[in-house]
Design an enzyme around this catalytic site. Sequence first.
Site, mmCIF file in Angstrom:
data_model
loop_
_atom_site.group_PDB
_atom_site.id
_atom_site.type_symbol
_atom_site.label_atom_id
_atom_site.label_comp_id
_atom_site.label_asym_id
_atom_site.label_seq_id
_atom_site.Cartn_x
_atom_site.Cartn_y
_atom_site.Cartn_z
ATOM 1 N N ASN A 9 8.199 7.151 -11.764
ATOM 2 C CA ASN A 9 9.072 7.296 -10.601
ATOM 3 C C ASN A 9 10.479 6.958 -11.075
ATOM 4 O O ASN A 9 10.823 5.796 -11.234
ATOM 5 C CB ASN A 9 8.616 6.338 -9.491
ATOM 6 C CG ASN A 9 9.552 6.364 -8.300
ATOM 7 O OD1 ASN A 9 10.426 7.227 -8.205
ATOM 8 N ND2 ASN A 9 9.380 5.415 -7.388
ATOM 9 N N LYS A 11 13.185 7.352 -9.509
ATOM 10 C CA LYS A 11 14.081 6.960 -8.408
ATOM 11 C C LYS A 11 15.411 7.716 -8.520
ATOM 12 O O LYS A 11 15.404 8.882 -8.909
ATOM 13 C CB LYS A 11 14.268 5.439 -8.415
ATOM 14 C CG LYS A 11 12.915 4.713 -8.439
ATOM 15 C CD LYS A 11 12.986 3.251 -8.133
ATOM 16 C CE LYS A 11 11.566 2.677 -8.181
ATOM 17 N NZ LYS A 11 11.471 1.316 -7.735
ATOM 18 N N HIS A 95 7.123 5.978 -0.122
ATOM 19 C CA HIS A 95 7.458 4.855 -1.018
ATOM 20 C C HIS A 95 8.094 3.740 -0.188
ATOM 21 O O HIS A 95 8.813 4.013 0.775
ATOM 22 C CB HIS A 95 8.423 5.339 -2.109
ATOM 23 C CG HIS A 95 8.634 4.319 -3.180
ATOM 24 N ND1 HIS A 95 9.481 3.254 -3.023
ATOM 25 C CD2 HIS A 95 8.075 4.188 -4.409
ATOM 26 C CE1 HIS A 95 9.444 2.508 -4.121
ATOM 27 N NE2 HIS A 95 8.599 3.043 -4.976
ATOM 28 N N GLU A 97 10.580 1.961 -0.651
ATOM 29 C CA GLU A 97 12.046 2.048 -0.531
ATOM 30 C C GLU A 97 12.434 3.032 0.570
ATOM 31 O O GLU A 97 13.440 2.847 1.260
ATOM 32 C CB GLU A 97 12.659 2.439 -1.886
ATOM 33 C CG GLU A 97 12.617 1.262 -2.864
ATOM 34 C CD GLU A 97 12.544 1.645 -4.328
ATOM 35 O OE1 GLU A 97 12.798 2.814 -4.675
ATOM 36 O OE2 GLU A 97 12.232 0.755 -5.145
ATOM 37 N N GLU A 167 1.230 -0.276 -4.010
ATOM 38 C CA GLU A 167 2.423 -0.929 -4.556
ATOM 39 C C GLU A 167 2.805 -2.117 -3.680
ATOM 40 O O GLU A 167 3.487 -1.940 -2.654
ATOM 41 C CB GLU A 167 3.590 0.055 -4.600
ATOM 42 C CG GLU A 167 3.354 1.243 -5.501
ATOM 43 C CD GLU A 167 4.670 1.821 -6.011
ATOM 44 O OE1 GLU A 167 4.858 1.846 -7.231
ATOM 45 O OE2 GLU A 167 5.504 2.213 -5.181
ATOM 46 N N GLY A 173 10.051 -3.760 -8.893
ATOM 47 C CA GLY A 173 11.357 -4.034 -9.481
ATOM 48 C C GLY A 173 11.679 -5.513 -9.622
ATOM 49 O O GLY A 173 12.813 -5.888 -9.880
ATOM 50 N N SER A 205 6.267 -3.265 -11.143
ATOM 51 C CA SER A 205 6.593 -3.932 -12.410
ATOM 52 C C SER A 205 5.567 -3.696 -13.515
ATOM 53 O O SER A 205 5.310 -4.596 -14.314
ATOM 54 C CB SER A 205 6.801 -5.437 -12.192
ATOM 55 O OG SER A 205 7.919 -5.651 -11.348
HETATM 56 P P1 PGA Z 1 8.881 -0.749 -10.805
HETATM 57 O O1 PGA Z 1 8.853 0.361 -9.639
HETATM 58 O O2 PGA Z 1 7.898 -0.300 -11.845
HETATM 59 O O3 PGA Z 1 10.290 -0.741 -11.316
HETATM 60 O O4 PGA Z 1 8.486 -2.036 -10.194
HETATM 61 C C1 PGA Z 1 7.647 0.912 -9.197
HETATM 62 C C2 PGA Z 1 7.906 1.832 -8.028
HETATM 63 O O5 PGA Z 1 8.786 1.553 -7.211
HETATM 64 O O6 PGA Z 1 7.241 2.873 -7.890
#
Ligand code: PGA
Length: 242
Positions: A9, A11, A95, A97, A167, A173, A205
Amino acid sequence: MRTPIIIANWKMYKTIAEAEKFVTSLLQYDLLAEREIVICGSYTLLYTLQRSLCGYQNREFGAQNVHWEAEGAFTGEVSVEMLRDLMCPYVIIGHSERRQYFNETDSTVNKKVQAAVSGKLTPIICVGESLEQRKSGDTLQHIQKQLAIGLKGILPEEVDDLIIAYEPIWAIGTGETATAEQAQEVHTAIRNIVGEKTRIVYGGSVKPNTMSVLMKQPDIDGVLVGGASLEVDSFVEIVNYI
Ligand code: PGA
């Protein structure tokens, strides 16, 4: 048999030139052939990803969002048909976010999932609890609710082909990964809802050194990777986990 799947991903990162460079370099590595890779980039990168991955088996790409309407006056949105036009096989839906910053809810997630499934795109549906929900013991109940609403109207045989991404919001993150046991516990609960055929991936992460233990869990079929998918070296290590 569920094929292991590694989903990047990206982003809101990478220009076209950076994406091209990443894929060219990625394809030069000795990647394990039976591991499926899906790179989810911004809309501006999808054409480039399609062209550079075309013809490589198990090397796919996806979008990070889609609108549920077929077409219309929805400035800034992209439809399932538009993604199909790009031969884009996957799309991330819901997601955390998008739920947090763009007010997506379980019911908008459901509209998007329905649109994607009817358009023969494979949705990667994200679910996960906040730190408060985990602390108060509401994790499983919350995930069950997200899936009950998110999957409304989707037939069991359609559920078989989609992907669920667990997740935990507190792990995205932050550098703090759920332990393999914590992840497996939630994956078991998801498995009980979706059945044996659906792939369930973990995200939050994920780093090369956390892969082996995560992938040893019986119900973790792959990962959704943010930060560690932006550099080719760490992404290759994740794909080729032992
Ligand atoms: P991350 O993000 O691996 O940076 O924690 C995962 C995600 O948001 O899909």
